[in-house]
Design a protein around this motif. Structure first.
Motif, PDB file in Angstrom:
ATOM      1  N   ILE A  30      50.578 -30.973  10.439  1.00  0.00           N
ATOM      2  CA  ILE A  30      50.461 -29.988   9.486  1.00  0.00           C
ATOM      3  C   ILE A  30      49.931 -30.580   8.052  1.00  0.00           C
ATOM      4  N   PRO A  31      50.870 -31.697   7.782  1.00  0.00           N
ATOM      5  CA  PRO A  31      50.648 -32.349   6.509  1.00  0.00           C
ATOM      6  C   PRO A  31      48.987 -32.865   6.404  1.00  0.00           C
ATOM      7  N   ASN A  32      48.274 -33.380   7.419  1.00  0.00           N
ATOM      8  CA  ASN A  32      47.191 -33.644   7.411  1.00  0.00           C
ATOM      9  C   ASN A  32      45.894 -32.359   7.000  1.00  0.00           C
ATOM     10  N   PHE A  33      46.144 -31.261   7.551  1.00  0.00           N
ATOM     11  CA  PHE A  33      45.590 -30.152   7.207  1.00  0.00           C
ATOM     12  C   PHE A  33      45.850 -29.851   5.576  1.00  0.00           C
ATOM     13  N   GLY A  34      47.221 -29.889   5.579  1.00  0.00           N
ATOM     14  CA  GLY A  34      47.713 -29.256   4.116  1.00  0.00           C
ATOM     15  C   GLY A  34      47.354 -30.214   2.966  1.00  0.00           C
ATOM     16  N   ARG A  35      47.096 -31.558   2.923  1.00  0.00           N
ATOM     17  CA  ARG A  35      46.625 -32.210   1.935  1.00  0.00           C
ATOM     18  C   ARG A  35      45.052 -32.187   1.938  1.00  0.00           C
ATOM     19  N   LEU A  36      44.531 -31.956   2.925  1.00  0.00           N
ATOM     20  CA  LEU A  36      43.015 -32.113   2.967  1.00  0.00           C
ATOM     21  C   LEU A  36      42.380 -30.849   2.326  1.00  0.00           C
ATOM     22  N   ILE A  37      43.109 -29.727   2.604  1.00  0.00           N
ATOM     23  CA  ILE A  37      42.768 -28.332   2.009  1.00  0.00           C
ATOM     24  C   ILE A  37      43.262 -28.374   0.381  1.00  0.00           C
ATOM     25  N   ARG A  38      44.289 -28.857   0.152  1.00  0.00           N
ATOM     26  CA  ARG A  38      45.118 -28.759  -1.076  1.00  0.00           C
ATOM     27  C   ARG A  38      43.986 -29.531  -2.032  1.00  0.00           C
ATOM     28  N   SER A  39      43.372 -30.825  -1.619  1.00  0.00           N
ATOM     29  CA  SER A  39      42.417 -31.133  -2.380  1.00  0.00           C
ATOM     30  C   SER A  39      41.062 -30.534  -2.711  1.00  0.00           C
ATOM     31  N   LYS A  40      40.583 -29.848  -1.583  1.00  0.00           N
ATOM     32  CA  LYS A  40      39.223 -28.920  -1.537  1.00  0.00           C
ATOM     33  C   LYS A  40      39.781 -27.786  -2.715  1.00  0.00           C
ATOM     34  N   VAL A  41      40.828 -27.268  -2.607  1.00  0.00           N
ATOM     35  CA  VAL A  41      41.140 -26.085  -3.513  1.00  0.00           C
ATOM     36  C   VAL A  41      41.093 -26.384  -4.936  1.00  0.00           C
ATOM     37  N   LEU A  42      41.783 -27.624  -5.289  1.00  0.00           N
ATOM     38  CA  LEU A  42      41.900 -28.057  -6.535  1.00  0.00           C
ATOM     39  C   LEU A  42      40.563 -28.342  -7.179  1.00  0.00           C
ATOM     40  N   SER A  43      39.530 -28.542  -6.323  1.00  0.00           N
ATOM     41  CA  SER A  43      37.965 -28.583  -7.185  1.00  0.00           C
ATOM     42  C   SER A  43      37.320 -27.147  -7.023  1.00  0.00           C
ATOM     43  N   VAL A  44      37.729 -26.252  -5.824  1.00  0.00           N
ATOM     44  CA  VAL A  44      37.088 -25.078  -5.934  1.00  0.00           C
ATOM     45  C   VAL A  44      37.507 -23.832  -6.741  1.00  0.00           C
ATOM     46  N   LYS A  45      38.777 -24.132  -7.183  1.00  0.00           N
ATOM     47  CA  LYS A  45      39.349 -23.263  -8.053  1.00  0.00           C
ATOM     48  C   LYS A  45      38.935 -23.295  -9.522  1.00  0.00           C
ATOM     49  N   GLN A  46      38.185 -24.227  -9.930  1.00  0.00           N
ATOM     50  CA  GLN A  46      37.591 -24.850 -11.218  1.00  0.00           C
ATOM     51  C   GLN A  46      35.993 -24.228 -11.194  1.00  0.00           C
ATOM     52  N   GLU A  47      35.596 -23.615 -10.018  1.00  0.00           N
ATOM     53  CA  GLU A  47      34.132 -23.020 -10.076  1.00  0.00           C
ATOM     54  C   GLU A  47      34.219 -21.698 -10.920  1.00  0.00           C
ATOM     55  N   GLU A  48      33.013 -21.467 -11.382  1.00  0.00           N
ATOM     56  CA  GLU A  48      32.816 -20.469 -12.176  1.00  0.00           C
ATOM     57  C   GLU A  48      32.916 -19.188 -11.694  1.00  0.00           C
ATOM     58  N   TYR A  49      32.758 -18.895 -10.273  1.00  0.00           N
ATOM     59  CA  TYR A  49      32.989 -17.668  -9.671  1.00  0.00           C
ATOM     60  C   TYR A  49      34.238 -17.300  -9.362  1.00  0.00           C
ATOM     61  N   ILE A  50      35.281 -18.384  -9.568  1.00  0.00           N
ATOM     62  CA  ILE A  50      36.620 -18.129  -9.678  1.00  0.00           C
ATOM     63  C   ILE A  50      37.076 -17.646 -10.777  1.00  0.00           C
ATOM     64  N   VAL A  51      36.815 -18.595 -11.867  1.00  0.00           N
ATOM     65  CA  VAL A  51      36.993 -18.050 -13.376  1.00  0.00           C
ATOM     66  C   VAL A  51      36.569 -16.597 -13.563  1.00  0.00           C
ATOM     67  N   ALA A  52      35.192 -16.346 -12.909  1.00  0.00           N
ATOM     68  CA  ALA A  52      34.829 -15.069 -13.259  1.00  0.00           C
ATOM     69  C   ALA A  52      35.912 -13.973 -12.500  1.00  0.00           C
ATOM     70  N   ALA A  53      36.432 -14.109 -11.464  1.00  0.00           N
ATOM     71  CA  ALA A  53      37.024 -13.376 -10.673  1.00  0.00           C
ATOM     72  C   ALA A  53      38.360 -13.038 -11.364  1.00  0.00           C
ATOM     73  N   LYS A  54      39.065 -14.293 -11.763  1.00  0.00           N
ATOM     74  CA  LYS A  54      40.210 -14.038 -12.393  1.00  0.00           C
ATOM     75  C   LYS A  54      40.047 -13.259 -13.815  1.00  0.00           C
ATOM     76  N   ALA A  55      38.970 -13.381 -14.544  1.00  0.00           N
ATOM     77  CA  ALA A  55      38.716 -12.658 -15.807  1.00  0.00           C
ATOM     78  C   ALA A  55      38.643 -11.176 -15.739  1.00  0.00           C
ATOM     79  N   VAL A  56      37.973 -10.692 -14.358  1.00  0.00           N
ATOM     80  CA  VAL A  56      37.842  -9.437 -14.250  1.00  0.00           C
ATOM     81  C   VAL A  56      38.996  -8.772 -13.670  1.00  0.00           C
ATOM     82  N   GLY A  57      40.147  -9.415 -13.489  1.00  0.00           N
ATOM     83  CA  GLY A  57      41.427  -8.858 -12.836  1.00  0.00           C
ATOM     84  C   GLY A  57      41.695  -9.033 -11.572  1.00  0.00           C
ATOM     85  N   MET A  58      40.959  -9.669 -10.644  1.00  0.00           N
ATOM     86  CA  MET A  58      41.061  -9.781  -9.456  1.00  0.00           C
ATOM     87  C   MET A  58      42.382 -10.364  -8.804  1.00  0.00           C
ATOM     88  N   LYS A  59      43.020  -9.699  -7.984  1.00  0.00           N
ATOM     89  CA  LYS A  59      44.400 -10.257  -7.721  1.00  0.00           C
ATOM     90  C   LYS A  59      44.143 -11.683  -6.923  1.00  0.00           C
TER      91      LYS A  59
END
Length: 301
Positions: free
Chosen positions: A174-203
């Motif tokens: 479990i930790p091997n997958f967890g740490r790998l995906i955590r690092s990927k999410v940290l970079s993905v959540k900074q993308e513009e489409y994620i910021v735009a989704a938050k801006a329009v009120g997406m849950k």
């Protein structure tokens, strides 16, 4: 009188073939994977053992528990391709059926660890703060122990059996997958489409499962493929120590454990189960390396 000046009378340039068209990243990755000969060899080995496991009842010449003490410890021959063990059982048949157990443990254990680890990694990476701190510290504590020792401890608490060995292998990965995906999410959540989704009120739940998770699948696939080979080795190790499959199940690690006292007298009883483990793990490793090269943009020329 207006005079029209033609600057360029040439017709617009049209694409000559399909290479000028934009391809899906998954299609491009598949094409890259198909060009990797070593990865195709690994895939062929994996497919071979999967087919061997599926059609084991039709391929095996004898029953896995069919004993014949008159033929005990027979060397490999035309009648018994891999020889016989100390109970006169056909080793070739037992190795074939052993593929079912090893692949079953490998696939289910990795599937369970991938699901749990990915969910924890996504939550930790997306929400951050104290949630990230707690989950990351749990991963660090689990990774502080050697994986095989942690698996032995889990099986010792739950009791020796194949099902409990499967649970132990899933937990330690479990930790091997967890740490790998955590690092990927940290970079993905900074993308513009994620910021735009938050801006329009997406849950947040919708953002996680419709945007973050699909864009984090590539490392999960690669890690999952490589982890199956590791899980097969761990299952064999637990079986060798008597903490996995119980007799008379033809699990490869258990077969090695039963034959260790016959290494000098009848070496074939250990050689063929060992070769089966080696080839299966090699196949998954080669296929995983090919998937990494195809799915990781940094590996492309």
């Amino acid at each position: 009188m207006d005079v029209e000046v033609s600057v360029n009378n040439k017709p617009p340039i049209q694409p000559k073939n399909n290479e000028d068209k934009v391809q899906s990243p998954w299609v491009e990755a598949l094409q890259s994977f198909m060009k990797n000969k070593i990865a195709l060899v690994g895939t062929g080995i994996v497919v071979f053992f999967i087919l061997l496991a599926i059609f084991a009842p039709f391929i095996a010449p004898q029953g896995i528990n069919e004993q014949n003490m008159a033929n005990r410890l027979q060397a490999p021959s035309a009648e018994h391709w891999f020889g016989t063990d100390d109970f006169g059982r056909d080793i070739f048949s037992r190795v074939i059926f052993g593929a079912r157990i090893s692949l079953w443990v490998g696939f289910l254990a990795v599937m369970g660890s991938a699901v749990v680890g990915s969910l924890l990694g996504i939550i930790a990476g997306y929400y951050g703060r104290w949630i990230d701190t707690i989950i990351s510290r749990i991963f660090d504590i689990m990774l502080a122990f050697p994986s095989i020792l942690l698996a032995i401890a889990i099986v010792a608490v739950l009791g020796p059996s194949l099902q409990n060995a499967l649970i132990a292998i899933a937990v330690i990965n479990i930790p091997n997958f967890g740490r790998l995906i955590r690092s990927k999410v940290l970079s993905v959540k900074q993308e513009e489409y994620i910021v735009a989704a938050k801006a329009v009120g997406m849950k947040n739940n919708r953002i996680l499962f419709r945007h973050v998770l699909p864009n984090s699948m590539a490392p999960i696939i690669v890690q999952g493929t490589l982890a199956i080979g590791t899980a097969i080795i761990e299952a064999a190790a637990l079986g060798f120590l008597g903490l996995g499959a119980e007799a008379p199940n033809p699990e490869w690690g258990k077969m090695l454990s039963d034959a260790r006292v016959l290494l000098i007298q009848a070496p074939w009883t250990m050689i063929f189960p060992g070769i089966a483990i080696m080839l299966t793990v090699l196949g998954f490793n080669l296929m995983g390396d090919g998937l990494r090269d195809a799915l990781d943009p940094r590996m492309k020329n």
